[in-house]
Structure formats: structure tokens, C-alpha cells
Design an enzyme around this catalytic site. Sequence first.
Site, PDB file in Angstrom:
ATOM      1  N   SER A 207       0.853  -1.194   0.000  1.00  0.00           N
ATOM      2  CA  SER A 207       0.000   0.000   0.000  1.00  0.00           C
ATOM      3  C   SER A 207       0.888   1.243   0.000  1.00  0.00           C
ATOM      4  CB  SER A 207      -0.937  -0.046   1.210  1.00  0.00           C
ATOM      5  OG  SER A 207      -1.997   0.837   1.041  1.00  0.00           O
ATOM      6  N   ASP A 276     -16.727 -14.914 -14.271  1.00  0.00           N
ATOM      7  CA  ASP A 276     -15.922 -15.934 -13.592  1.00  0.00           C
ATOM      8  C   ASP A 276     -15.448 -17.035 -14.534  1.00  0.00           C
ATOM      9  OD1 ASP A 276     -14.639 -17.368 -11.646  1.00  0.00           O
ATOM     10  OD2 ASP A 276     -16.432 -18.028 -10.582  1.00  0.00           O
ATOM     11  N   ASP A 279     -11.921 -17.483 -17.371  1.00  0.00           N
ATOM     12  CA  ASP A 279     -10.652 -18.215 -17.217  1.00  0.00           C
ATOM     13  C   ASP A 279     -10.847 -19.726 -17.216  1.00  0.00           C
ATOM     14  OD1 ASP A 279     -11.623 -18.838 -14.677  1.00  0.00           O
ATOM     15  OD2 ASP A 279     -10.554 -17.191 -13.726  1.00  0.00           O
ATOM     16  N   ASP A 283     -14.787 -20.458  -9.910  1.00  0.00           N
ATOM     17  CA  ASP A 283     -14.315 -20.620  -8.525  1.00  0.00           C
ATOM     18  C   ASP A 283     -14.373 -19.307  -7.736  1.00  0.00           C
ATOM     19  OD1 ASP A 283     -12.372 -19.251  -9.881  1.00  0.00           O
ATOM     20  OD2 ASP A 283     -10.698 -20.488  -9.213  1.00  0.00           O
ATOM     21  N   ILE A 285     -12.936 -16.587  -8.559  1.00  0.00           N
ATOM     22  CA  ILE A 285     -11.683 -15.855  -8.740  1.00  0.00           C
ATOM     23  C   ILE A 285     -11.520 -15.510 -10.224  1.00  0.00           C
ATOM     24  CG2 ILE A 285      -9.173 -15.906  -8.398  1.00  0.00           C
ATOM     25  CD1 ILE A 285     -10.764 -16.375  -5.824  1.00  0.00           C
ATOM     26  N   ASP A 423      -8.315  -6.154  -4.945  1.00  0.00           N
ATOM     27  CA  ASP A 423      -8.035  -4.978  -4.111  1.00  0.00           C
ATOM     28  C   ASP A 423      -9.050  -3.876  -4.394  1.00  0.00           C
ATOM     29  OD1 ASP A 423      -6.986  -2.709  -2.863  1.00  0.00           O
ATOM     30  OD2 ASP A 423      -4.915  -3.299  -3.244  1.00  0.00           O
ATOM     31  N   HIS A 463      -6.850  -6.119  -0.487  1.00  0.00           N
ATOM     32  CA  HIS A 463      -5.810  -5.117  -0.280  1.00  0.00           C
ATOM     33  C   HIS A 463      -4.750  -5.654   0.694  1.00  0.00           C
ATOM     34  CE1 HIS A 463      -3.904  -1.303  -0.500  1.00  0.00           C
ATOM     35  NE2 HIS A 463      -4.091  -1.021   0.761  1.00  0.00           N
TER      36      HIS A 463
END
Length: 552
Positions: A207, A276, A279, A283, A285, A423, A463
Site C-alpha cells: 500500500s 468468472d 478463465d 471458482d 476468482i 483490491d 488489499h
Amino acid sequence: MRLFSTNASVLIAAIVLPLASYASSGPPSHASRDFRQRCANLRRTFKPDRHTKVLVSEFIPQGTNWTNAPVTHPLCNAYYSSGAIFKVDACRLRVDISTSSTSNVIAEIILPITWKDTGKRVITVGNGGLNGCVAYSDLTYASALGFTAVGTNNGHDGETGKPFLNRPEVIKDFAYRSLIVGTEAGKKAANHLFGRSPGKIYYMGCSTGGRQGLKAAQDFPELFDGILAGAPANNFLNLVANGAQTYANIGNPAAASYISLEQWDVVHQLVLDQCDRIDGVSDGILEDPMKCRPRFEDLLCDQEAGQTWASHKCLTTAQIDGLNRVYGPLISVKGEILYPRLNPSAEVDLARAMALIGPTLSTDWFRYVVLNDSSWDFNTDWSLEAAELLRAQDPFGISTWNPDLSNLRRSKHKLIAYHGVQDGFISSENSYRYYNYVSRSMGLPARKLDEFYRFFPITGLKHCTGGDGAWYIGAAGQPGVAFPGGLPRTDDGGALMDLVRWVEKGIAPERIRGTSIGRQGQQVMRDHCRYPLKNTYVGRGDPNRPGSWKCA
Ligand SMILES: *[C@@H]1O[C@H](CO)[C@@H](O)[C@H](O)[C@H]1NC(C)=O
Ligand SMILES: *[C@@H]1O[C@H](CO)[C@@H](O)[C@H](O)[C@H]1NC(C)=O
């Protein structure tokens, strides 16, 4: 979490690390007694220069737990000492370094007894937000790996920008100087206590700490042999403007475009529904968020039919407009792109950012740095015109947006940047953008840039710490978060030791391993690829195992 401090105790509550592995064993050896004595003596003997005064020198036995310990400054969140447990005997040195007639830096230096046998390394760790707070858990993490570890208060105590008011020297410490004086003090202290010159010198931070790392890479490349810069708050002035405008767009409960926490969950589900599978694996992610262009109009209420959030969990036109602004870049009144869009899938973390910190960072920056006017008020005074005022001042080069890393390249020193793709405090797209900006400016394709600067998007990381994926990489701001059964992958030191291997053995990291505990309690592991390669599913196998993915 680090840029804007939060009450992280929520995150770590009720999770207990195994005590046994930290307990000290047996009476102190002769070496240990001698070390204790020399440590205690530092108070009298360590006088590196006339600017530096020792405040504390004390022996800290293995097993000491600094979670909630009084070492944390009362103006700093206990987060910074959560999980700060000494795994080896160490010497603690607290020094006051005068940096001008109106400023000083407090540095904490942890010197582990194992230092001489573990590579004689020194590391400086960074700060977060506008603080002012020593990252104790990062210090104990690095000292357990044998580093002499230095952390500073970045020139002022506490988490607000108040100390900047009419004190440019304090801003200078914050922008870069504390990094330099803290590191020098740490090197001298190690040399003094152990009677040996330090070996390689490192940095890690996330950060604001990531910005500090990039500042060193840009302007002080001689300082560190290796830099690990996470979720960097660089492009700092535009980041401050973007935070304010994001709050105005969707974070202000008084605005028609406000999105509530509950509504963010629905927005997040929409993003996953639309993106989703890009890719190849469903999942939760996103491996390649750049390809995700969500259509938020799918959530629009049928206004003719009288639908509302209460009746149909749908959103108003004003809210959809607000979302489209946040998922688009921030454009200045002159039409320039100031800051990239929020990366899709970061919405839950953004909701947290908005609820926790609102527009406090931009308010403090306007009040105590830009205008010297404590009455500046976000509700009446913020506008994109005000952003121009903010951007017109770049005190001590705090924007940290210089794309010329040729001095770093010449020095042969190494930079690893990483950024959590979930983030919501600092869009990870800023890090992709900086990497590409450096590439174009220096005229270096990725293959050449990667000789000294590698960028790793960490999918499923929020983050700095936490997230839905394999987020734990053993980097700044993470050691304070405990997992059931203890931290994963601390044995080989994670991303920090990946950097050490690059600097000292010339083995450049191709991937950074992330681990976590999944929602069903299963071990999640993924090897995060360096940009511009992407984690790519091979088409079969358990997605929680690294072998099911390749970098392509
Ligand atoms: C460290 O102290 C905290 C707070 O007192 C406690 O919750 C935690 O369990 C302790 N950890 C260890 C390893 O003793
Ligand atoms: C605010 O104060 C600083 C330091 O005293 C000064 O350099 C700067 O010009 C001031 N800014 C304004 C807008 O008055």
C-alpha cells in the site's frame, strides 16, 4: 487494509496460533547471555552520528508476543502488532533520528541472534495510509527469517494527516526520507552489535509501503539490493482524487447513487456471473479481470412496473450510472485519464473501504497538505476542479509515477511488484498500467524489463491481505493474519525469500506461490504468474492445486 487502517481484529479474532512452536527452550546459553549484555549496552555504546539517539535497547526472548503490546503507539491501530511473535531471541533498539530542526523519525530495529548465520541481511519495512505506525508483525516475520529488520513511524505518529499541517519537513519524511534514515540506522546497528558489515539490503511494504518501495526504485535505487512492493499507492495524487470521486459516486449514503453493503454483494455476484468463467474455472476468482466488462444494466429495476430494491433486489438508474463511473477510469476536467477503473471482483473490498474510511484520506490531504486549511469539507468542497488543485502540488515527488527505472537497471538491483486482483482500496489496474508505462517509456519489452522488474498480479488477494483465493504469499501486512493451524508457507519465507533468491543467487521468480484455506476448510494453492503471462487452467484437475494451471 494497510493504506487505510481498519479494525483488523475482526479478521484475526478467534484464531489462535499454536503456542508450542514458539516456546523458548532451556536456560540461556553463554552466547545468548553475551548477546543480552551487548544488546543492553547499545543504549550507551551505539552513537552512529549526532542526529541519532537511542531511546530503548532491550533483549526480547523467543516466544514474546507483541499482539496488543504497549509498543504500539496509542494513535495506531493494534493491527500493526497483531501476530507479532518473536520466533528467535532478538535485540530491540528504538532510536530517534532528527531529520531537520522541525522533524524527526522514530525507528524500531529488531536484531535477531541468528543474524550472522543467516546471510547478514537487513530489511526495511514500510507503512500504510497516511501513517505513522510501525509494522511490528512485519518486523517479527522478517527477523524470524534472520533479517535485521527496521520499521519507522514515517516521520509522525498516528494514522491521520494532521501532523503535516504547515510542516513540509514532516511531509518530506513521509514522502521518502524516513526510508533512507531508517535503513542507514539499521545497517549501522547490525554492524555495531554483531561486528560484521551487513550483506544485502532489502525492502518490503504494501500500500503506502508499496509506494515507498517504488519511490526507492525510481529515485534511490542504490538503497536496496531488492525491493518487494505490494499494492503500491503510487500515482499517489490521482489515487487521492480517485478515492474522493469514488466516494462521491457510490460511497456517500446521502447520494442517490449510493450502493449499500448488501447491494454490493449482488453487484459482486453479477460480476462473477458474467466473468468468472472467462478463465475456464468457476471458482469465484477472476484470473484475467482485464477481460471482464460487466453489464450492470442487468440489475436495473423495471421502473414502470414499480420495482425497487426492497421488492426485487434491483438498482436505480442513478446507481447504475454510479457503478459505470467507478468501473471506468477517472477523467479530469481537461479530459485526461487520471486513474484506472476499479478492477472487477474487487467490489466487496471496495464496499469495505467505503464503509470504513469514506473520504478521510482525501480530506486529510486537502486540509493538511494542499490548502493548510483544517476547515476543508468533503461535502461542500470536493469537485473534479478541486482535484486540479491537488494535482498541481507534488510535494517531494510523492506521486511516485516516474517511469524511468534506468538507474535501478544499472545498479543491477531487483524489484518485485505485486498487487491483489481483488483490491478495492487501490485498483490493481494501476499496477498493470505502471508496468506498461515503464515498458513503453524505457523502450523495453517485458522480456528485458523482467531482468530487473517483475510484476505479479495475485488473484484472489484483496488489499495486501485476505481474499477469496490463494492470497497468502508471505509478504508485508500478511504475517499478522493467522490461519487455523498456523501460517502456511512461512518455512521458506514466501515472496520475500523469492526476492532473496533472485538477488543473491540470480534465480528470478517465474511464479509466486499463494496459499490459503478455502471456504470448506480445504488447502488452496496457486502459483501466480508474472505479468503479462496469466494463470491459465490446463482444462482438467483440481483448480486448488498448482498443477492444474500453467503460465501462458
Ligand atoms: C498473542 O497475544 C494475543 C493477544 O493477547 C493472543 O490472542 C494470541 O493468542 C497470542 N499468540 C500466541 C502465539 O501466544
Ligand atoms: C501550506 O504551507 C506550506 C508550508 O508552510 C507552504 O509551503 C504552502 O505553500 C502552503 N500552501 C498554501 C496553499 O498556502
